[in-house]
Structures are given as structure tokens and as C-alpha cells.
Design an enzyme around this catalytic site. Structure first.
Site, short mmCIF file in Angstrom:
data_model
loop_
_atom_site.label_atom_id
_atom_site.label_comp_id
_atom_site.label_asym_id
_atom_site.label_seq_id
_atom_site.Cartn_x
_atom_site.Cartn_y
_atom_site.Cartn_z
N LYS A 55 -2.09 -2.98 -3.89
CA LYS A 55 -2.53 -3.41 -2.56
C LYS A 55 -1.30 -3.91 -1.81
O LYS A 55 -0.64 -4.86 -2.22
CB LYS A 55 -3.55 -4.52 -2.68
CG LYS A 55 -3.93 -5.10 -1.35
CD LYS A 55 -5.07 -6.06 -1.48
CE LYS A 55 -5.47 -6.59 -0.14
NZ LYS A 55 -6.70 -7.40 -0.23
N LYS A 96 -4.50 0.62 -1.86
CA LYS A 96 -4.97 0.13 -0.57
C LYS A 96 -3.80 -0.30 0.31
O LYS A 96 -2.95 -1.06 -0.16
CB LYS A 96 -5.88 -1.07 -0.81
CG LYS A 96 -6.36 -1.71 0.46
CD LYS A 96 -7.15 -2.94 0.14
CE LYS A 96 -7.57 -3.62 1.39
NZ LYS A 96 -8.26 -4.87 1.09
#
Ligand code: PB1
Length: 325
Positions: A196, A249
């Protein structure tokens, strides 16, 4: 053989032939719909930066879950917007917290629909960081782990099918796994937000969840965007700690990371098509510069083609309807 014996256009000549040889399939069952559940909203509240996305009272969240189930979506992902916040984010593990209450209500209404709950403190802390603060104002990694594990356990007890830690603290997957197992919740899988990145594409989410950091930024715990090899190390560590699904992400700006993770690891791989990616498409479509349906399906197909098995996207319902027609 080269041209003219080989003519790749032969298989593009008709829609039927193109359908026959299509390499990447997008389906509703691969799509997960994020939902913002608010403890104070009396009615659904539109989020200006995310057209079509709302802050939902629990009843409306149940309604969205019913729609998701009817459309054959793969699940819903719950983000809580609590009424009160404090320095340690205690609302995150409140047995009567907004996510816990919404989870129970959705599971009662749609028992077969997978409910995934986001495990993080940023929506619940007064300072907006994803963990608790040390005396020097930095995010205290190890002090946050127990609170994140407590949050995941309270969500699982409320009926969450899956817990998804998005905090990016080191060691949180192993800590959550150990706590779930110790609490008799070894059946609950973990979707780890493994790679992420400290992305510029989260702005609309922070508007929606009122979760922007009150000071500083998340670069001390979320990944530096230029780092692919570090992302592979992050995924490897989460796999070792017991993740059942790993995630990259954001999605579109990180297709290379998605592809490399899928090549190297055997676990199911999720990708999160984040709020800024969604808002870009919505804004361009409203400005009349893009065909929304074509562009959104092309973007989601690209994420699948790169290797994502699951796509978390605010387009989930729209895409499911477009795929049906
Ligand atoms: O859609 C999005 O932008 C998702 C944002 C994401 C939610 N998991 C994080 C955004 C942020 O860093 O503020 C929330 C982190 N817990």
C-alpha cells in the site's frame, strides 16, 4: 509464418470471434464494493468528490449490501465513520461500533454476501493517523499492533467474514492472526493491504471518511511509490505472517507491481481501485471527455489483466450492471 499467411485481424472480424478468443474476463463476482457507514448520518449523504458514493446510515448500508448481493458482487468492504474520535481510536474496537453494528445488520440481511471489514485506526483517531502516536509525534508501530488486533477481533466477533488491515504497521498481519486464533476465530481470513503506497490518489476517500492526518503524512508507514522491490518484500512478509489474500493499492498506477506480485506469489491477489482513480473517471465522464462505461471497464479489465483476482472498486455496482447488458 508472416503476412499474408498470418493475419491477426481474422480473429477480430466479428464480435463473436473477439468474444471467443478474449484473454481476460471481468465478472461481478470479482468485484468488491467499498461502503462508508456513518454512525451519525440520518440519511445517505452524497460525497461531492465521489459522485455516486455516499456516507450511509446502517439501514442504507444494508440496502447497498442487498443490491450488491443481487448483482452478484464478490462482497462489500466496510469503512466506519464514528461520531466520536479519540487519540487511540477506541471506536475501532467498540463492540457497538458503527462497523460492528453494520456487519451484524448486513449478515442478518444477506448471510451469503462476504463482508470484509477494514482494520485501521485512521477513521477513529482524533489525529487521523493509522496508528497511535509516540511522544515525539511519530506513529508508534508496536503500540498500535495490539489495538489493531483488538479491532480485527471485535469485527470478526460481529460476524465479519474477512478482516483487512490497511494500516501498514510492520508485523500487524502476524499479530492479528495470532489474536484471532487465540480468540477462537481461526476460521477468519486476513486480506492484507500488503503493498500500500503513500499515494496522491486517496484524497476523495479522506474527504468521505474525514480521515486525513491532522498533521504530517503517511509516508512514515505507507510505501514510497517508486519502490517495486520493497513491495515484493512487503508481500513476502505478509505471506509469512499468515495473510490469506494480499493486496496492491492503488491499482492503475501500480499495474507493474500487481503483475510482479502475481508472478511471484501463489495467494489470491486483490487490487484496490481507489477513490482518486474513481473520481478521475467520474470527473472526466461528467466533463464529456470520456465514455464512462468504456473507460471504467477498460480500467478494471487492465487491473484484472495485470493479475488481480479481486478488484475493490467504487464502480462495482455500475460495472456489474454494464457487464450484464
Ligand atoms: O479509496 C481510497 O482512497 C482508499 C483509501 C485507503 C483506505 N484503506 C486509505 C487512505 C489513506 O491513506 O488515508 C485509508 C488508510 N487506512
Amino acid at each position: 509464418m508472416a503476412f499474408p499467411q498470418t493475419r491477426l485481424r481474422r480473429l477480430r472480424r466479428t464480435a463473436g470471434l473477439r468474444d471467443l478468443v478474449r484473454e481476460t474476463e471481468l465478472s461481478a463476482a470479482r468485484l468488491v464494493l467499498p461502503l462508508f457507514v456513518s454512525s451519525s448520518a440520518q440519511a445517505s449523504e452524497p460525497i461531492p468528490s465521489m459522485p455516486g458514493v455516499e456516507r450511509l446510515p446502517i439501514g442504507a448500508a444494508v440496502g447497498q449490501a442487498r443490491e450488491a448481493a443481487a448483482l452478484g458482487l464478490g462482497g462489500v468492504l466496510l469503512f466506519g465513520i464514528p461520531e466520536d474520535k479519540d487519540d487511540e481510536g477506541s471506536g475501532a474496537w467498540d463492540e457497538e461500533g458503527v462497523v460492528q453494528l453494520a456487519t451484524r445488520a448486513i449478515k442478518e440481511a444477506e448471510p451469503a454476501l462476504p463482508v470484509i471489514t477494514d482494520v485501521c485506526l485512521c477513521e477513529y483517531t482524533s489525529h487521523g493517523h493509522c496508528g497511535v502516536l509516540a511522544a515525539d509525534g511519530s506513529v508508534d508501530n508496536d503500540a498500535s499492533l495490539e489495538l489493531l488486533a483488538r479491532t480485527a477481533t471485535s469485527q470478526a466477533r460481529a460476524g465479519a467474514d474477512v478482516v483487512a488491515p490497511s494500516d501498514m504497521m510492520d508485523g500487524r498481519v502476524g499479530t492479528i492472526r495470532a489474536e484471532l486464533d487465540a480468540e477462537g476465530l481461526s476460521h477468519v481470513p486476513i486480506v492484507a493491504y500488503s503493498a500500500k503506497f503513500a499515494s496522491a490518489f486517496y484524497g476523495p476517500f479522506r474527504d468521505a471518511a474525514d480521515s486525513a492526518p491532522a498533521f504530517g503524512d503517511r509516508r512514515g508507514y505507507q510505501m514510497d511509490p517508486p519502490n517495486l522491490h520493497e513491495a515484493l518484500r512487503e508481500v513476502a512478509l505478509d505471506v509469512d505472517e499468515g495473510a490469506d489474500v494480499v493486496m496492491v493499492k492503488p491499482a492503475l498506477p501500480y499495474l507493474d507491481v500487481i503483475a510482479r506480485v502475481k508472478q511471484r506469489f501463489e495467494l489470491p491477489l486483490a487490487a484496490y481501485h481507489v477513490s482518486g482513480e474513481y473520481a478521475m473517471l467520474k470527473t472526466a465522464a461528467r466533463a464529456g471527455v470520456l465514455d464512462e462505461r468504456a473507460a471504467a471497464l477498460e480500467a478494471l479489465t487492465a487491473i484484472r489483466r495485470a493479475g488481480a483476482d479481486i478488484i475493490i472498486t467504487y464502480y462495482a455496482k455500475d460495472a456489474a450492471r454494464w457487464l450484464q447488458s
